[in-house]
Write a protein that holds these residues in place. Structure first.
Motif, PDB file in Angstrom:
ATOM      1  N   VAL A 277      15.402  36.151  32.425  1.00  0.00           N
ATOM      2  CA  VAL A 277      15.762  36.785  33.654  1.00  0.00           C
ATOM      3  C   VAL A 277      16.438  38.301  33.534  1.00  0.00           C
ATOM      4  O   VAL A 277      16.115  39.181  34.059  1.00  0.00           O
ATOM      5  CB  VAL A 277      16.797  35.956  34.541  1.00  0.00           C
ATOM      6  N   ALA A 278      17.602  38.227  32.700  1.00  0.00           N
ATOM      7  CA  ALA A 278      18.187  39.631  32.240  1.00  0.00           C
ATOM      8  C   ALA A 278      17.536  40.422  31.444  1.00  0.00           C
ATOM      9  O   ALA A 278      17.429  41.557  31.861  1.00  0.00           O
ATOM     10  CB  ALA A 278      19.242  39.324  31.445  1.00  0.00           C
ATOM     11  N   GLY A 279      16.575  40.101  30.505  1.00  0.00           N
ATOM     12  CA  GLY A 279      15.513  41.005  29.704  1.00  0.00           C
ATOM     13  C   GLY A 279      14.271  41.476  30.593  1.00  0.00           C
ATOM     14  O   GLY A 279      14.347  42.583  30.673  1.00  0.00           O
ATOM     15  N   THR A 280      14.150  40.653  31.546  1.00  0.00           N
ATOM     16  CA  THR A 280      13.087  41.057  32.539  1.00  0.00           C
ATOM     17  C   THR A 280      13.560  42.059  33.384  1.00  0.00           C
ATOM     18  O   THR A 280      12.875  43.110  33.656  1.00  0.00           O
ATOM     19  CB  THR A 280      12.380  40.027  33.327  1.00  0.00           C
ATOM     20  N   TRP A 281      14.894  41.891  33.906  1.00  0.00           N
ATOM     21  CA  TRP A 281      15.495  42.925  35.105  1.00  0.00           C
ATOM     22  C   TRP A 281      15.739  44.262  34.459  1.00  0.00           C
ATOM     23  O   TRP A 281      15.320  45.423  34.702  1.00  0.00           O
ATOM     24  CB  TRP A 281      16.715  42.183  35.437  1.00  0.00           C
ATOM     25  N   ILE A 282      16.171  44.126  33.077  1.00  0.00           N
ATOM     26  CA  ILE A 282      16.528  45.375  32.291  1.00  0.00           C
ATOM     27  C   ILE A 282      15.118  46.193  32.186  1.00  0.00           C
ATOM     28  O   ILE A 282      14.832  47.435  32.372  1.00  0.00           O
ATOM     29  CB  ILE A 282      17.019  45.207  31.031  1.00  0.00           C
ATOM     30  N   THR A 283      14.134  45.412  31.571  1.00  0.00           N
ATOM     31  CA  THR A 283      12.706  45.777  31.496  1.00  0.00           C
ATOM     32  C   THR A 283      12.078  46.589  32.560  1.00  0.00           C
ATOM     33  O   THR A 283      11.607  47.739  32.602  1.00  0.00           O
ATOM     34  CB  THR A 283      11.901  44.831  30.839  1.00  0.00           C
ATOM     35  N   LEU A 284      12.164  45.935  33.659  1.00  0.00           N
ATOM     36  CA  LEU A 284      11.852  46.545  35.049  1.00  0.00           C
ATOM     37  C   LEU A 284      12.566  47.842  35.383  1.00  0.00           C
ATOM     38  O   LEU A 284      11.727  48.737  35.831  1.00  0.00           O
ATOM     39  CB  LEU A 284      11.888  45.458  36.153  1.00  0.00           C
ATOM     40  N   LEU A 285      13.788  47.715  35.033  1.00  0.00           N
ATOM     41  CA  LEU A 285      14.639  48.728  35.370  1.00  0.00           C
ATOM     42  C   LEU A 285      14.088  50.198  34.430  1.00  0.00           C
ATOM     43  O   LEU A 285      13.863  51.244  35.010  1.00  0.00           O
ATOM     44  CB  LEU A 285      16.040  48.638  35.093  1.00  0.00           C
ATOM     45  N   ILE A 286      14.012  49.921  33.294  1.00  0.00           N
ATOM     46  CA  ILE A 286      13.411  50.839  32.286  1.00  0.00           C
ATOM     47  C   ILE A 286      12.225  51.419  32.687  1.00  0.00           C
ATOM     48  O   ILE A 286      11.805  52.492  32.930  1.00  0.00           O
ATOM     49  CB  ILE A 286      13.359  50.368  31.006  1.00  0.00           C
ATOM     50  N   GLN A 287      11.170  50.326  32.886  1.00  0.00           N
ATOM     51  CA  GLN A 287       9.576  50.751  33.596  1.00  0.00           C
ATOM     52  C   GLN A 287       9.682  51.617  34.677  1.00  0.00           C
ATOM     53  O   GLN A 287       9.160  52.532  34.927  1.00  0.00           O
ATOM     54  CB  GLN A 287       9.131  49.722  34.085  1.00  0.00           C
ATOM     55  N   LYS A 288      10.617  51.434  35.873  1.00  0.00           N
ATOM     56  CA  LYS A 288      10.829  52.331  36.999  1.00  0.00           C
ATOM     57  C   LYS A 288      11.300  53.550  36.894  1.00  0.00           C
ATOM     58  O   LYS A 288      10.886  54.511  37.080  1.00  0.00           O
ATOM     59  CB  LYS A 288      11.970  51.611  37.847  1.00  0.00           C
ATOM     60  N   ILE A 289      12.142  53.795  35.659  1.00  0.00           N
ATOM     61  CA  ILE A 289      12.773  54.788  35.459  1.00  0.00           C
ATOM     62  C   ILE A 289      11.808  55.640  34.663  1.00  0.00           C
ATOM     63  O   ILE A 289      11.449  56.993  34.940  1.00  0.00           O
ATOM     64  CB  ILE A 289      14.119  54.912  34.504  1.00  0.00           C
ATOM     65  N   PHE A 290      10.951  55.138  33.950  1.00  0.00           N
ATOM     66  CA  PHE A 290       9.872  55.698  33.046  1.00  0.00           C
ATOM     67  C   PHE A 290       8.911  56.244  34.080  1.00  0.00           C
ATOM     68  O   PHE A 290       8.700  57.296  33.837  1.00  0.00           O
ATOM     69  CB  PHE A 290       9.249  54.800  32.084  1.00  0.00           C
ATOM     70  N   ILE A 291       8.196  55.195  34.823  1.00  0.00           N
ATOM     71  CA  ILE A 291       7.306  55.780  35.906  1.00  0.00           C
ATOM     72  C   ILE A 291       7.841  57.060  36.829  1.00  0.00           C
ATOM     73  O   ILE A 291       7.005  57.775  37.136  1.00  0.00           O
ATOM     74  CB  ILE A 291       6.898  54.416  36.698  1.00  0.00           C
ATOM     75  N   SER A 292       9.132  56.905  37.057  1.00  0.00           N
ATOM     76  CA  SER A 292       9.809  58.013  37.904  1.00  0.00           C
ATOM     77  C   SER A 292       9.654  59.506  37.413  1.00  0.00           C
ATOM     78  O   SER A 292       9.230  60.432  37.904  1.00  0.00           O
ATOM     79  CB  SER A 292      11.088  57.445  38.319  1.00  0.00           C
TER      80      SER A 292
END
Length: 296
Positions: A277-292
């Motif tokens: 859960v924690a690893g996925t949350w962090i990856t989704l955040l990184i992904q969101k920043i990257f796409i933004s």
């Protein structure tokens, strides 16, 4: 067969809820998961059926979104609560009561996060088991189950079996046959998810081995099951999917090893699926920043 499930949609919802343990909205995946669980323990099989039924029924009675119920979104955390309690403790009357209450509570917590549009994954299950284990260990004398107290014997250190064990341990199953069934259950629903999950389990075991984790536990799949789930979340057929699978698995394994090595959650029943859960949350955040940044 489809007509049968159309006539009794409640059964279909339960099976899909069990399938959603590994993010698969597929009744046949759920059936195979059930078979694998029953092979390990009949108490575990009954517990997962009971808790998933209660969770799904609770969602129906509270008038949650029908499409979400039909997709099994209110079943998987409840299912994990049932199988976890029956795996950790001997199934006394109190444990059966907690399986029922935990299944209902998991659904309510799940809905809270769904309504907030927060991808919570298995976090409701984690909260309930952490609280249950802490209270039961400190205020009752319920003995551990035979499954959790049994010592592992004749471990096969085959490098192919190790990642398969990672699939089994997602649902607290240590037998190689259950692991194979779980892998096939995911494969029939999504070949990409199954293969990425296998790769994630391999990487999780390898990294944990390099980090000096106990060899026996690595081969049992205890350092691979969180990686399996993280890999499944980001699996797909796009070229970038493999990159995000790699990132999520590495973060998940890092969190997993860190928490286990420091015995942070031992009093609460262990890390469970929190690293996922924690690893996925962090990856989704990184992904969101990257796409933004890419869009700007």
């Amino acid at each position: 067969m489809d007509k049968f499930f159309e006539k009794i949609p409640f059964i279909d919802n339960i099976l899909k809820g069990i399938g959603q343990i590994m993010l698969q909205e597929n009744r046949w995946t759920g059936i195979l998961f059930l078979i694998g669980i029953f092979m390990g323990s009949w108490e575990g099989g009954i517990a997962v059926l009971l808790s998933t039924s209660v969770g799904t029924f609770t969602a129906m009675k509270l008038n949650y979104d029908k499409s979400e119920i039909n997709a099994g979104l209110y079943g998987f955390s409840a299912a994990l609560v049932g199988v976890a309690l029956s795996f950790i403790f001997q199934t006394t009357i109190l444990i059966w009561i907690l399986i029922i209450l935990g299944g209902a509570l998991a659904t309510i917590i799940q809905h809270f996060f769904i309504a907030k549009k927060i991808p919570v994954f298995t976090f409701p299950f984690i909260i309930i088991i952490w609280a249950s284990v802490f209270v039961l260990h400190h205020f009752t004398h319920i003995p551990p189950s035979e499954l959790i107290s049994a010592k592992a014997e004749n471990l096969d250190y085959d490098e192919v079996i190790t990642p398969i064990n990672g699939f089994g341990e997602v649902i607290f199953q240590g037998g190689i046959l259950s692991g194979i069934i779980f892998f096939l259950a995911v494969f029939i629903s999504s070949p990409a998810a199954a293969l990425y999950g296998f790769a994630g389990s391999v990487l999780g075991a390898y990294v944990s081995h390099i980090n000096g984790e106990p060899v026996a536990e690595v081969h049992m799949g205890l350092f691979g099951f969180n990686a399996v789930l993280s890999a499944i979340v980001f699996s797909g057929f796009k070229k970038t999917d493999g990159f995000w699978v790699l990132i999520s698995v590495l973060i998940t394994v890092g969190i997993d090893d860190l928490l286990i090595d420091n015995h942070v959650l031992t009093e609460f029943g262990g890390v469970l699926t929190f690293p996922f859960v924690a690893g996925t949350w962090i990856t989704l955040l990184i992904q969101k920043i990257f796409i933004s940044k890419k869009e700007n």
